[in-house]
Design a protein around this motif. Structure first.
Motif, mmCIF file in Angstrom:
data_model
loop_
_atom_site.group_PDB
_atom_site.id
_atom_site.type_symbol
_atom_site.label_atom_id
_atom_site.label_comp_id
_atom_site.label_asym_id
_atom_site.label_seq_id
_atom_site.Cartn_x
_atom_site.Cartn_y
_atom_site.Cartn_z
ATOM 1 N N ASN A 1 -4.438 -3.283 -0.317
ATOM 2 C CA ASN A 1 -3.404 -2.385 -0.797
ATOM 3 C C ASN A 1 -3.997 -1.439 -1.832
ATOM 4 O O ASN A 1 -4.536 -1.874 -2.854
ATOM 5 C CB ASN A 1 -2.254 -3.175 -1.436
ATOM 6 C CG ASN A 1 -1.469 -3.972 -0.423
ATOM 7 O OD1 ASN A 1 -1.102 -3.465 0.624
ATOM 8 N ND2 ASN A 1 -1.210 -5.234 -0.724
ATOM 9 N N LEU A 2 -3.895 -0.142 -1.563
ATOM 10 C CA LEU A 2 -4.323 0.872 -2.515
ATOM 11 C C LEU A 2 -3.091 1.569 -3.086
ATOM 12 O O LEU A 2 -1.955 1.227 -2.750
ATOM 13 C CB LEU A 2 -5.250 1.883 -1.825
ATOM 14 C CG LEU A 2 -6.508 1.287 -1.178
ATOM 15 C CD1 LEU A 2 -7.358 2.384 -0.556
ATOM 16 C CD2 LEU A 2 -7.319 0.494 -2.182
ATOM 17 N N ARG B 1 -6.405 9.435 1.929
ATOM 18 C CA ARG B 1 -7.823 9.620 2.211
ATOM 19 C C ARG B 1 -8.641 9.595 0.928
ATOM 20 O O ARG B 1 -9.743 9.052 0.885
ATOM 21 C CB ARG B 1 -8.023 10.928 2.980
ATOM 22 C CG ARG B 1 -7.317 10.878 4.316
ATOM 23 C CD ARG B 1 -7.187 12.221 4.975
ATOM 24 N NE ARG B 1 -6.198 12.137 6.059
ATOM 25 C CZ ARG B 1 -6.091 13.002 7.021
ATOM 26 N NH1 ARG B 1 -6.893 14.037 7.086
ATOM 27 N NH2 ARG B 1 -5.165 12.859 7.951
ATOM 28 N N ILE B 2 -8.090 10.209 -0.120
ATOM 29 C CA ILE B 2 -8.774 10.169 -1.410
ATOM 30 C C ILE B 2 -8.838 8.732 -1.910
ATOM 31 O O ILE B 2 -9.882 8.268 -2.394
ATOM 32 C CB ILE B 2 -8.051 11.063 -2.432
ATOM 33 C CG1 ILE B 2 -8.019 12.510 -1.953
ATOM 34 C CG2 ILE B 2 -8.741 10.976 -3.790
ATOM 35 C CD1 ILE B 2 -7.110 13.399 -2.769
ATOM 36 N N ASP B 3 -7.706 8.031 -1.829
ATOM 37 C CA ASP B 3 -7.684 6.625 -2.252
ATOM 38 C C ASP B 3 -8.761 5.825 -1.538
ATOM 39 O O ASP B 3 -9.505 5.058 -2.149
ATOM 40 C CB ASP B 3 -6.318 5.998 -1.934
ATOM 41 C CG ASP B 3 -5.274 6.302 -2.982
ATOM 42 O OD1 ASP B 3 -5.608 6.971 -3.979
ATOM 43 O OD2 ASP B 3 -4.129 5.857 -2.809
ATOM 44 N N ALA B 4 -8.828 5.989 -0.218
ATOM 45 C CA ALA B 4 -9.768 5.200 0.577
ATOM 46 C C ALA B 4 -11.208 5.545 0.209
ATOM 47 O O ALA B 4 -12.046 4.648 0.039
ATOM 48 C CB ALA B 4 -9.520 5.430 2.065
ATOM 49 N N LEU B 5 -11.506 6.827 0.072
ATOM 50 C CA LEU B 5 -12.866 7.243 -0.259
ATOM 51 C C LEU B 5 -13.285 6.733 -1.640
ATOM 52 O O LEU B 5 -14.384 6.215 -1.818
ATOM 53 C CB LEU B 5 -12.981 8.763 -0.203
ATOM 54 C CG LEU B 5 -14.367 9.352 -0.493
ATOM 55 C CD1 LEU B 5 -15.394 8.825 0.495
ATOM 56 C CD2 LEU B 5 -14.322 10.872 -0.465
ATOM 57 N N LYS B 6 -12.388 6.872 -2.616
ATOM 58 C CA LYS B 6 -12.699 6.382 -3.957
ATOM 59 C C LYS B 6 -12.918 4.868 -3.949
ATOM 60 O O LYS B 6 -13.832 4.349 -4.601
ATOM 61 C CB LYS B 6 -11.558 6.730 -4.929
ATOM 62 C CG LYS B 6 -11.523 8.180 -5.361
ATOM 63 C CD LYS B 6 -10.410 8.386 -6.371
ATOM 64 C CE LYS B 6 -10.404 9.800 -6.932
ATOM 65 N NZ LYS B 6 -9.293 10.003 -7.893
ATOM 66 N N PHE B 7 -12.066 4.161 -3.219
ATOM 67 C CA PHE B 7 -12.182 2.705 -3.175
ATOM 68 C C PHE B 7 -13.521 2.281 -2.576
ATOM 69 O O PHE B 7 -14.214 1.413 -3.107
ATOM 70 C CB PHE B 7 -11.032 2.106 -2.353
ATOM 71 C CG PHE B 7 -11.110 0.618 -2.225
ATOM 72 C CD1 PHE B 7 -10.626 -0.203 -3.222
ATOM 73 C CD2 PHE B 7 -11.686 0.038 -1.105
ATOM 74 C CE1 PHE B 7 -10.711 -1.586 -3.119
ATOM 75 C CE2 PHE B 7 -11.779 -1.337 -0.989
ATOM 76 C CZ PHE B 7 -11.285 -2.160 -1.995
ATOM 77 N N TYR C 1 -16.295 4.023 -2.376
ATOM 78 C CA TYR C 1 -17.425 4.424 -3.205
ATOM 79 C C TYR C 1 -17.532 3.582 -4.477
ATOM 80 O O TYR C 1 -18.634 3.210 -4.902
ATOM 81 C CB TYR C 1 -17.301 5.900 -3.562
ATOM 82 C CG TYR C 1 -18.506 6.450 -4.283
ATOM 83 C CD1 TYR C 1 -19.770 6.407 -3.695
ATOM 84 C CD2 TYR C 1 -18.387 7.016 -5.545
ATOM 85 C CE1 TYR C 1 -20.884 6.906 -4.352
ATOM 86 C CE2 TYR C 1 -19.499 7.525 -6.204
ATOM 87 C CZ TYR C 1 -20.730 7.460 -5.617
ATOM 88 O OH TYR C 1 -21.838 7.957 -6.266
ATOM 89 N N CYS C 2 -16.382 3.263 -5.077
ATOM 90 C CA CYS C 2 -16.395 2.554 -6.360
ATOM 91 C C CYS C 2 -16.441 1.034 -6.213
ATOM 92 O O CYS C 2 -17.029 0.342 -7.048
ATOM 93 C CB CYS C 2 -15.173 2.946 -7.186
ATOM 94 S SG CYS C 2 -15.129 4.691 -7.652
ATOM 95 N N LYS C 3 -15.823 0.509 -5.149
ATOM 96 C CA LYS C 3 -15.693 -0.941 -5.042
ATOM 97 C C LYS C 3 -16.224 -1.518 -3.738
ATOM 98 O O LYS C 3 -16.198 -2.734 -3.541
ATOM 99 C CB LYS C 3 -14.223 -1.345 -5.211
ATOM 100 C CG LYS C 3 -13.648 -0.973 -6.566
ATOM 101 C CD LYS C 3 -12.211 -1.465 -6.721
ATOM 102 C CE LYS C 3 -11.666 -1.115 -8.108
ATOM 103 N NZ LYS C 3 -10.267 -1.593 -8.271
ATOM 104 N N GLY C 4 -16.672 -0.656 -2.848
ATOM 105 C CA GLY C 4 -17.123 -1.137 -1.549
ATOM 106 C C GLY C 4 -18.277 -2.114 -1.621
ATOM 107 O O GLY C 4 -18.355 -3.070 -0.849
ATOM 108 N N LYS C 5 -19.195 -1.906 -2.555
ATOM 109 C CA LYS C 5 -20.339 -2.799 -2.677
ATOM 110 C C LYS C 5 -19.889 -4.210 -3.040
ATOM 111 O O LYS C 5 -20.324 -5.200 -2.433
ATOM 112 C CB LYS C 5 -21.310 -2.266 -3.728
ATOM 113 C CG LYS C 5 -22.589 -3.083 -3.869
ATOM 114 C CD LYS C 5 -23.425 -3.002 -2.603
ATOM 115 C CE LYS C 5 -24.749 -3.721 -2.764
ATOM 116 N NZ LYS C 5 -25.563 -3.686 -1.530
ATOM 117 N N ALA C 6 -18.999 -4.305 -4.012
ATOM 118 C CA ALA C 6 -18.537 -5.619 -4.460
ATOM 119 C C ALA C 6 -17.631 -6.281 -3.440
ATOM 120 O O ALA C 6 -17.700 -7.500 -3.223
ATOM 121 C CB ALA C 6 -17.802 -5.478 -5.803
#
Length: 341
Positions: free
Chosen positions: A65-66, A107-113, A115-120
């Protein structure tokens, strides 16, 4: 057959791939086009047209959920590359009850998520992000573009001499003029907003479009969106963007969802996968290897289960382009924020 609600128009029939004609007559001709009846959410319960590739096995599926949407992450099986899984953010079209501004925010939410949290969250390689979609209004602020049948000019019409395909294909299958205008008026009920860059990316400033990363644009010969997609590609090329544009002969709008039944549908899916792999500087291999590999894919949760099929894994090193890609993501977010999204 000619009396059925979605029968192929006689002017269009000789132009279509015979493989498609057989599927259409068997599976689609009897269906009532949604733009000819009152809208109801139950339209989503309609069974999909048979012909898609089987759902591929993945290691895990996570729903997140974003702020403005939910996303579904498909995480590949096996051991990820040293820097993590590459990411494909899939933007789909056809969700006509969703306001266009809300779509942009998702789309902005998904991209930010990512980029910022995808690794973790998913062991994602946030420096290998591709963004694309099918039959969607694909904004031009992405690290890698993969546009399939894009809607890039919401001012287009059958009287528009810029895009002859609108008049030529106004009675085409699946996405006729009537259905396309139904989508547009659902998304964008105020015509004064049609030229805004967030709604028609082709009208974005040259300064913004010049920052668009390398792109693959796939359009279909018997699709009224064909010429605006080509024009968008030519505009990007004129600004120095590396763009590959491919026209699929005798194909209508819906071939991507028929990739297991149509040779041309499979070709379009394969071409998109190969384009992403080239942009990520992977070493090319035999064609069947592209389909046997897996790719981390995201889609908005509203997409039908199983509709994200083709997946790919890249294990190469980014090397010298690391900083360039990071900068493109930062500029993407910055450019979108300029529009107040």
């Amino acid at each position: 057959m000619s009396n059925l609600p979605s029968a192929i128009h006689p002017n269009i029939l000789p132009r279509l791939d015979p493989e498609y004609v057989a599927i259409h007559n068997a599976q689609i001709a009897h269906r009532v086009p949604p733009h000819t009846i009152p809208w109801h959410p139950d339209i989503r319960k309609e069974p999909p047209v048979p012909g898609s590739s089987p759902v591929r096995a993945v290691g895990a599926v996570k729903d997140i959920n974003l702020q403005n949407c939910k996303i579904r992450a498909f995480i590949p099986e096996g051991t990820p590359p040293p820097k993590g899984w590459p990411v494909f953010l899939y933007i789909h079209g056809g969700e006509n009850q969703t306001p266009i501004l809300q779509q942009s925010r998702t789309r902005i939410d998904a991209l930010k998520f990512i980029y910022c949290k995808g690794k973790a969250e998913f062991n994602a390689d946030v420096n290998k992000i591709a963004v694309g979609g099918s039959s969607s209004k694909d904004e031009s602020f992405q690290t890698i573009n993969s546009h399939l049948l894009p809607v890039v000019d919401n001012t287009a019409s059958v009287t528009d001499e810029r895009y002859p395909s609108w008049k030529e294909c106004q009675n085409t299958v699946w996405l006729s003029e009537g259905r396309m205008m139904w989508f547009r008026n659902m998304y964008l009920p105020d015509p004064t907003t049609w030229t805004e860059p967030g709604n028609s990316p082709i009208f974005a400033s040259e300064a913004v479009l010049a920052k668009v990363p390398p792109a693959f644009i796939g359009v279909c010969e018997v699709d009224l969106l064909r010429d605006e997609g080509i024009a968008y590609g030519e505009k990007l090329k004129s600004l120095g963007v590396k763009v590959d544009v491919k026209v699929y002969p005798r194909a209508p709008h819906s071939i991507l969802g028929l990739d297991a039944a149509l040779k041309v549908g499979k070709q379009q899916a394969d071409d998109s996968i190969k384009a992403d792999k080239r942009r990520w500087h992977c070493t090319p291999g035999p064609d069947d290897e592209y389909l046997s590999l897996t790719r981390l894919q995201y889609s908005l949760k509203r997409r039908r289960p199983g509709s994200t099929r083709k997946q790919i894994q890249c294990s190469d090193e980014l090397g010298s382009i690391h900083r360039q890609v990071r900068g493109r993501v930062d500029r993407a977010v910055s450019d979108l924020q300029l529009y107040g999204l």
